[in-house]
Structure formats: structure tokens, C-alpha cells
Motif scaffolding. Structure first.
Motif, PDB file in Angstrom:
ATOM      1  N   THR A  32       7.908  -0.267  13.124  1.00 39.27           N
ATOM      2  CA  THR A  32       7.996  -1.472  12.291  1.00 39.27           C
ATOM      3  C   THR A  32       6.591  -1.986  12.035  1.00 39.27           C
ATOM      4  OG1 THR A  32      10.110  -2.063  13.295  1.00 39.27           O
ATOM      5  CG2 THR A  32       8.904  -3.826  12.183  1.00 39.27           C
ATOM      6  N   PRO A  33       6.134  -1.973  10.783  1.00 41.79           N
ATOM      7  CA  PRO A  33       4.798  -2.538  10.543  1.00 41.79           C
ATOM      8  C   PRO A  33       4.856  -4.058  10.600  1.00 41.79           C
ATOM      9  CG  PRO A  33       5.786  -1.805   8.477  1.00 41.79           C
ATOM     10  CD  PRO A  33       6.784  -1.507   9.557  1.00 41.79           C
ATOM     11  N   THR A  34       3.793  -4.664  11.071  1.00 42.68           N
ATOM     12  CA  THR A  34       3.756  -6.134  11.041  1.00 42.68           C
ATOM     13  C   THR A  34       3.811  -6.611   9.590  1.00 42.68           C
ATOM     14  OG1 THR A  34       2.447  -8.094  11.611  1.00 42.68           O
ATOM     15  CG2 THR A  34       1.202  -6.129  11.014  1.00 42.68           C
ATOM     16  N   ILE A  35       4.363  -7.805   9.379  1.00 46.58           N
ATOM     17  CA  ILE A  35       4.307  -8.348   8.014  1.00 46.58           C
ATOM     18  C   ILE A  35       3.086  -9.265   7.845  1.00 46.58           C
ATOM     19  CG2 ILE A  35       6.774  -8.157   7.534  1.00 46.58           C
ATOM     20  CD1 ILE A  35       6.705 -11.356   7.823  1.00 46.58           C
ATOM     21  N   LEU A  36       2.278  -9.351   8.895  1.00 49.58           N
ATOM     22  CA  LEU A  36       1.061 -10.160   8.798  1.00 49.58           C
ATOM     23  C   LEU A  36       0.158  -9.620   7.683  1.00 49.58           C
ATOM     24  CD1 LEU A  36      -0.408 -12.441  10.588  1.00 49.58           C
ATOM     25  CD2 LEU A  36      -1.859 -10.539  11.296  1.00 49.58           C
ATOM     26  N   ASN A  37      -0.262 -10.499   6.800  1.00 51.95           N
ATOM     27  CA  ASN A  37      -1.202 -10.157   5.725  1.00 51.95           C
ATOM     28  C   ASN A  37      -0.670  -9.141   4.716  1.00 51.95           C
ATOM     29  OD1 ASN A  37      -2.961 -11.916   6.829  1.00 51.95           O
ATOM     30  ND2 ASN A  37      -4.491 -10.424   7.469  1.00 51.95           N
ATOM     31  N   THR A  38       0.654  -9.005   4.620  1.00 49.62           N
ATOM     32  CA  THR A  38       1.168  -8.097   3.584  1.00 49.62           C
ATOM     33  C   THR A  38       0.806  -8.628   2.191  1.00 49.62           C
ATOM     34  OG1 THR A  38       3.292  -9.195   3.863  1.00 49.62           O
ATOM     35  CG2 THR A  38       3.089  -6.989   4.784  1.00 49.62           C
ATOM     36  N   ALA A  39       0.542  -9.937   2.108  1.00 47.93           N
ATOM     37  CA  ALA A  39       0.132 -10.508   0.815  1.00 47.93           C
ATOM     38  C   ALA A  39      -1.118  -9.811   0.278  1.00 47.93           C
ATOM     39  CB  ALA A  39      -0.139 -12.003   0.970  1.00 47.93           C
ATOM     40  N   TYR A  40      -1.966  -9.354   1.194  1.00 51.69           N
ATOM     41  CA  TYR A  40      -3.231  -8.737   0.779  1.00 51.69           C
ATOM     42  C   TYR A  40      -3.079  -7.239   0.514  1.00 51.69           C
ATOM     43  CZ  TYR A  40      -5.227 -13.071   2.601  1.00 51.69           C
ATOM     44  OH  TYR A  40      -5.520 -14.390   2.832  1.00 51.69           O
ATOM     45  N   GLN A  41      -1.911  -6.672   0.839  1.00 51.20           N
ATOM     46  CA  GLN A  41      -1.728  -5.224   0.676  1.00 51.20           C
ATOM     47  C   GLN A  41      -1.268  -4.885  -0.730  1.00 51.20           C
ATOM     48  OE1 GLN A  41       1.059  -3.939   3.615  1.00 51.20           O
ATOM     49  NE2 GLN A  41      -0.389  -4.163   5.279  1.00 51.20           N
ATOM     50  N   ARG A  42      -1.815  -3.814  -1.263  1.00 49.33           N
ATOM     51  CA  ARG A  42      -1.438  -3.408  -2.621  1.00 49.33           C
ATOM     52  C   ARG A  42      -0.197  -2.527  -2.621  1.00 49.33           C
ATOM     53  NH1 ARG A  42      -5.542  -4.017  -6.409  1.00 49.33           N
ATOM     54  NH2 ARG A  42      -4.023  -3.226  -7.877  1.00 49.33           N
ATOM     55  N   PHE A  43       0.115  -1.927  -1.475  1.00 52.33           N
ATOM     56  CA  PHE A  43       1.265  -1.019  -1.386  1.00 52.33           C
ATOM     57  C   PHE A  43       2.062  -1.370  -0.140  1.00 52.33           C
ATOM     58  CE2 PHE A  43      -2.175   0.944  -3.635  1.00 52.33           C
ATOM     59  CZ  PHE A  43      -1.566   1.434  -4.780  1.00 52.33           C
ATOM     60  N   GLN A  44       3.374  -1.359  -0.252  1.00 54.04           N
ATOM     61  CA  GLN A  44       4.230  -1.714   0.884  1.00 54.04           C
ATOM     62  C   GLN A  44       4.982  -0.486   1.387  1.00 54.04           C
ATOM     63  OE1 GLN A  44       3.620  -4.692   1.914  1.00 54.04           O
ATOM     64  NE2 GLN A  44       2.641  -5.490   0.073  1.00 54.04           N
ATOM     65  N   PHE A  45       5.453  -0.564   2.610  1.00 56.52           N
ATOM     66  CA  PHE A  45       6.048   0.533   3.394  1.00 56.52           C
ATOM     67  C   PHE A  45       4.915   1.452   3.873  1.00 56.52           C
ATOM     68  CE2 PHE A  45       9.823  -0.188   0.504  1.00 56.52           C
ATOM     69  CZ  PHE A  45      10.686  -0.655   1.472  1.00 56.52           C
ATOM     70  N   TRP A  46       5.190   2.201   4.934  1.00 54.53           N
ATOM     71  CA  TRP A  46       4.183   3.121   5.485  1.00 54.53           C
ATOM     72  C   TRP A  46       3.736   4.156   4.456  1.00 54.53           C
ATOM     73  CZ3 TRP A  46       1.103   2.666   9.404  1.00 54.53           C
ATOM     74  CH2 TRP A  46       1.491   1.963  10.545  1.00 54.53           C
ATOM     75  N   ASP A  47       4.668   4.523   3.544  1.00 56.43           N
ATOM     76  CA  ASP A  47       4.309   5.532   2.537  1.00 56.43           C
ATOM     77  C   ASP A  47       3.937   4.898   1.199  1.00 56.43           C
ATOM     78  OD1 ASP A  47       6.756   4.726   1.561  1.00 56.43           O
ATOM     79  OD2 ASP A  47       7.821   6.539   2.169  1.00 56.43           O
ATOM     80  N   GLY A  48       3.877   3.573   1.164  1.00 54.14           N
ATOM     81  CA  GLY A  48       3.401   2.867  -0.028  1.00 54.14           C
ATOM     82  C   GLY A  48       4.291   2.992  -1.250  1.00 54.14           C
ATOM     83  N   ARG A  49       5.584   3.257  -1.026  1.00 54.70           N
ATOM     84  CA  ARG A  49       6.443   3.513  -2.198  1.00 54.70           C
ATOM     85  C   ARG A  49       6.743   2.264  -3.020  1.00 54.70           C
ATOM     86  NH1 ARG A  49       9.546   4.044   2.379  1.00 54.70           N
ATOM     87  NH2 ARG A  49      11.519   2.906   2.484  1.00 54.70           N
TER      88      ARG A  49
END
Lengths: 349, 111
Positions: free
Chosen positions: A113-130
């Protein structure tokens, strides 16, 4: 004669004391000069002024409040037993302390389970970025059979039957009602509020003295230099928003390659944030390591051959024990101050 | 019957037209974006037959690939200072990305 000897000794002692003093001052100034972050560090690692917002989903208190309720509501799962927060637990660094996640029917999933901390700053979500946005990610785990196993077509009337939710949806998205879109938008708006708090490293960047140990500062230098961690873990969020195969053992999961069948992506996974990393053990996409020491040892070894394509950035580092320890001290300096969090009282049927 | 002179002139003209029509372009991979003369580019237009050199100016590995209908290629990953090239023979559009850093995206139009 005795008096002269006494004077000479006293003079020698005095000179020695002064010299020692000068030495201490000089060495202290050298140390303190070494302790200050460079202008480039400040520019690169300091928190951006604003948290990125979603397209057509600007954050409002009402949207965040609705999203928070949905995030903590187990009725969003097919079993009515699992909420988003079951795995993304605020008490556990917004993760679950499991090597890999546990989902519907207590089934074990393949990835952690990835943390949801700072997901706002991530350009891709999920471990594989789908998913390219939080809005595109939010419904995935709800619907996934192994995760929350909830049909969205059944969830919408369930939520519409709860008066408290109708009110919350109307306040957040006037006239739009309860829909897949508004559910995804509200959860995303809430998730964008889960950002890292100020850490010792942040205070050091701002010029506050004495907040980072010498060991942690040394660790930061090794992190950027000899260990080349910044090839991937770079910037405020310590992520390049990229995908790399870091050479984990016994790995069959090909990660990003399933989304983009390019050779370099065989076994590649998203670079996670390192913010609050001390709170989110176990580590890696498959929970392979329990401690940060193990993680640093892995990179020191240059990773291992696996079924995928090892990132060319992975190389044997030949770090000393002291250097490895310093990197861990630095990683621990990225833990933000504890932020009290109040879970919502959910709308009743 | 063609004289030797006119054949020579024709060959020179043909050679000239080939060399002037096929141009070389260099796009840098810099700070995880495509750059032309220091400025970020997300859309770029070339002529059929032109070659693009993708030069890695970042201190880490980059990749270049496209799975577009126009042209499918994967240049692998290569380090700082290296450059790899692709010739685009036919008109159309191609989406070009770095697999390692998917924020790097270029929409190429071949006229």
C-alpha cells in the motif's frame, strides 16, 4: 629562577589555551559553514508555495469534507467492512504496515500500500502509474475485486439513500448529485490535503541552526553525491515521477511494462516519495525490506538481477558502514512533525 | 540523347535537392523535458526525411520511444552526453516520450 620557570609555563599554557581556542573557533566555523544548505539545495528541495490542484476540481472545504467522509466510510466497499483508510491509515503514515496490502475477503495483494502522503505532487498514481490524476485513480481500488470489491452502480444508490451524504454532495458539488465523477473528485480533493508537515530537514533548509545532526547533514551530502540517490529521489517530494527497476530479488511483477511495453520498463515501478519514510515500513513496491538500513544496503549492493531490466542508474556504491548510517539519519530527518488528525463521524442511514 | 553534361547537371541537382530537403534537428533532454535552444518544446514540426537527434543533457539515464502508428521505436536508455537519432520518412504524427520519465512528452508532426 623558579619564578621565571613558572612564568614561562604560565605563558606556554596561555598560548596553548589561546591556540586551542582559535582552533575550536576555526573548526567550529568550518563545521557551521559545512552545515548550511547551498542555494541550489534550497531552490531544489524547499516546499513549493502551493499544493497542486486538480483540473476542474479546485479544493473547497465542502469538497474536502465530503471526500474525508467517503475516504473513511467502509460502506464504500462490497463487504461494507473496508474503507480507503483501512489500508491508507493515518496512524501508520497513511499506509498499513503490511508487506503487501490485504483486501476483500482478507486476500493478500501483490503490491504494498503506497502512502497517500503528497500524492497531490505526484504526476502518476498507482505503483505502475496507470492513472494520470487522483481523479482517475480514486475509483480504481473501490471497484477492484481484490481490494474493496464494490460495484459503483450499486454504490451510487446506496449513498443517495443516506440523507447526510445527499447534503454533503450538494454542498460540495451543487447540482451534480451523487455520481462516479463527484465521488472521485471529492476523494481526490481530500487526498490533496494530506501533505507532509515540516521536518527537521525543512527547517534546516530555512536556515534554522541545530535542527539536523552532523550525521544527517553528511547523509544528505552522500545522498546527493556518492550514492546518487537524487538520480531518482529528487526535489521537494524526493521523486522524479519516473519508473525504474531497482533490482529487487524474486520479482515476477513487471510493473510499468504492463502499461507501456518498453524494454527499460520491465520490472519498473514508480519512484515513491521519501517524505515521512521512517513511518511507512515495510519498503519497496513488494514490501521486501523492513528497515531503512536494509533499503540502503540494497542500493549499496547495486540491486540484484531479476527478470526485468535493471535500471542503469543502479550501481554498486561501496559505501562504508558510517556512510550508510549517515544516509539513514538523513532519511529520518525527513519525518514531518506529528499532525493531529480527527476522523469523521459518518452520516447515518 | 542526353549529353554527359546534362546528366552531370541532373545528378548534381538531384543530390542538392536531397541534401537541402533532409534536415537534422537536435532536441535536448534537459531537466526531464524536451528542449530546443534552451526552451521547452511539447510540439515540434519537421519535414519527411528529416532526422532528429535526441541528446541527453541530464546527469542520469534517459530513454526515447514511440508506439505511434507513424513509427514505432525504442532507443533504449542512454547516459548524460549521449545522443541517439531517428529518421522520420513519412508524414504524420508521432507521440514521443521518455519511458523512464513519462512527463517528457513531445507531439511530433512530420509534414
Amino acid at each position: 629562577m623558579k619564578q621565571n620557570t613558572f612564568r614561562r609555563n604560565a605563558m606556554t599554557k596561555m598560548i596553548a589555551t589561546v591556540l586551542m581556542g582559535v582552533t575550536v573557533v576555526l573548526s567550529a566555523s568550518v563545521v557551521s559553514a559545512a552545515k548550511a544548505p547551498s542555494k541550489e539545495d534550497v531552490k531544489k528541495f524547499l516546499r513549493p508555495m502551493e499544493v497542486p490542484q486538480g483540473k476542474n476540481n479546485i479544493s473547497t472545504p465542502e469538497r474536502v469534507e465530503l471526500g474525508k467522509n467517503l475516504f473513511f466510510d467502509p460502506r464504500l466497499s462490497g463487504s461494507n467492512f473496508i474503507s480507503c483508510a483501512t489500508c491508507h491509515n493515518p496512524s501508520l503514515g497513511w499506509s498499513d504496515a503490511q508487506p503487501t496490502a490485504i483486501g476483500h475477503g482478507m486476500g493478500t495483494l501483490d503490491r504494498s500500500t503506497p502512502t497517500i502522503l503528497n500524492t497531490a505532487y505526484q504526476r502518476f498514481q498507482f505503483w505502475d502509474g496507470r492513472a494520470r490524476s487522483l481523479e482517475k485513480q480514486a475509483l480504481g481500488p473501490i471497484e477492484a475485486g481484490g481490494e474493496m470489491s464494490q460495484s459503483l452502480d450499486l454504490l451510487i444508490p446506496e449513498l443517495q439513500a443516506i440523507p447526510g451524504y445527499v447534503t454533503l454532495f450538494e454542498a460540495a458539488y451543487p447540482g451534480e448529485g451523487v455520481s462516479k465523477k463527484t465521488i472521485a473528485k471529492a476523494i481526490s480533493a481530500f487526498e490533496r490535503t494530506i501533505v507532509s508537515s515540516e521536518s527537521a530537514f525543512d527547517r534546516w533548509l530555512k536556515g534554522v541552526d541545530g535542527v539536523m545532526s552532523d550525521e544527517a547533514i553528511k547523509g544528505f551530502e552522500i545522498f546527493k553525491g556518492k550514492a546518487n540517490c537524487t538520480a531518482c529521489h529528487d526535489g521537494f517530494n524526493f521523486s522524479d515521477n519516473g519508473f525504474h527497476n531497482i533490482g529487487l530479488k524474486d520479482m515476477e511483477d513487471m510493473g510499468r511494462y504492463a502499461i507501456k511495453p518498453i524494454k527499460v520498463l520491465k520490472g519498473a515501478f514508480k519512484t515513491p516519495t521519501l517524505r515521512d519514510i521512517d513511518l511507512t515500513s515495510p519498503y519497496m513496491h513488494n514490501g521486501a525490506y523492513k528497515t531503512l538500513d536494509e533499503v540502503v544496503d540494497h542500493y549499496d549492493a547495486g540491486g540484484f538481477k531479476n527478470a526485468g531490466t535493471l535500471s542503469p542508474n543502479m550501481k554498486k556504491l561501496n559505501l562504508s558502514k558510517k556512510e550508510r548510517k549517515a544516509i539513514v539519519a538523513f532519511l529520518k530527518s525527513l519525518t514531518g512533525d506529528p499532525v493531529p488528525f480527527t476522523v469523521p463521524v459518518l452520516p447515518v442511514q | 540523347m542526353l549529353s554527359n553534361k546534362s546528366v552531370a547537371v541532373g545528378l548534381v541537382a538531384l543530390f542538392y535537392s536531397v541534401t537541402v530537403s533532409a534536415a537534422d534537428h537536435t532536441l535536448a533532454q534537459n531537466s526531464k523535458s524536451f528542449k530546443l535552444n534552451g526552451s521547452q518544446v511539447e510540439e515540434y514540426t519537421i519535414k519527411a526525411g528529416d532526422t532528429i537527434y535526441f541528446k541527453n543533457e541530464d546527469p542520469f539515464f534517459h530513454n526515447i520511444f514511440s508506439l505511434s502508428d507513424l513509427k514505432t521505436f525504442d532507443l533504449g536508455s542512454y547516459p548524460a552526453g549521449e545522443s541517439k537519432s531517428v529518421v522520420f520518412e513519412t508524414p504524420g504524427e508521432a507521440e514521443i516520450e521518455c519511458a523512464i520519465h513519462p512527463e517528457m512528452y513531445l507531439l511530433l508532426t512530420v509534414e
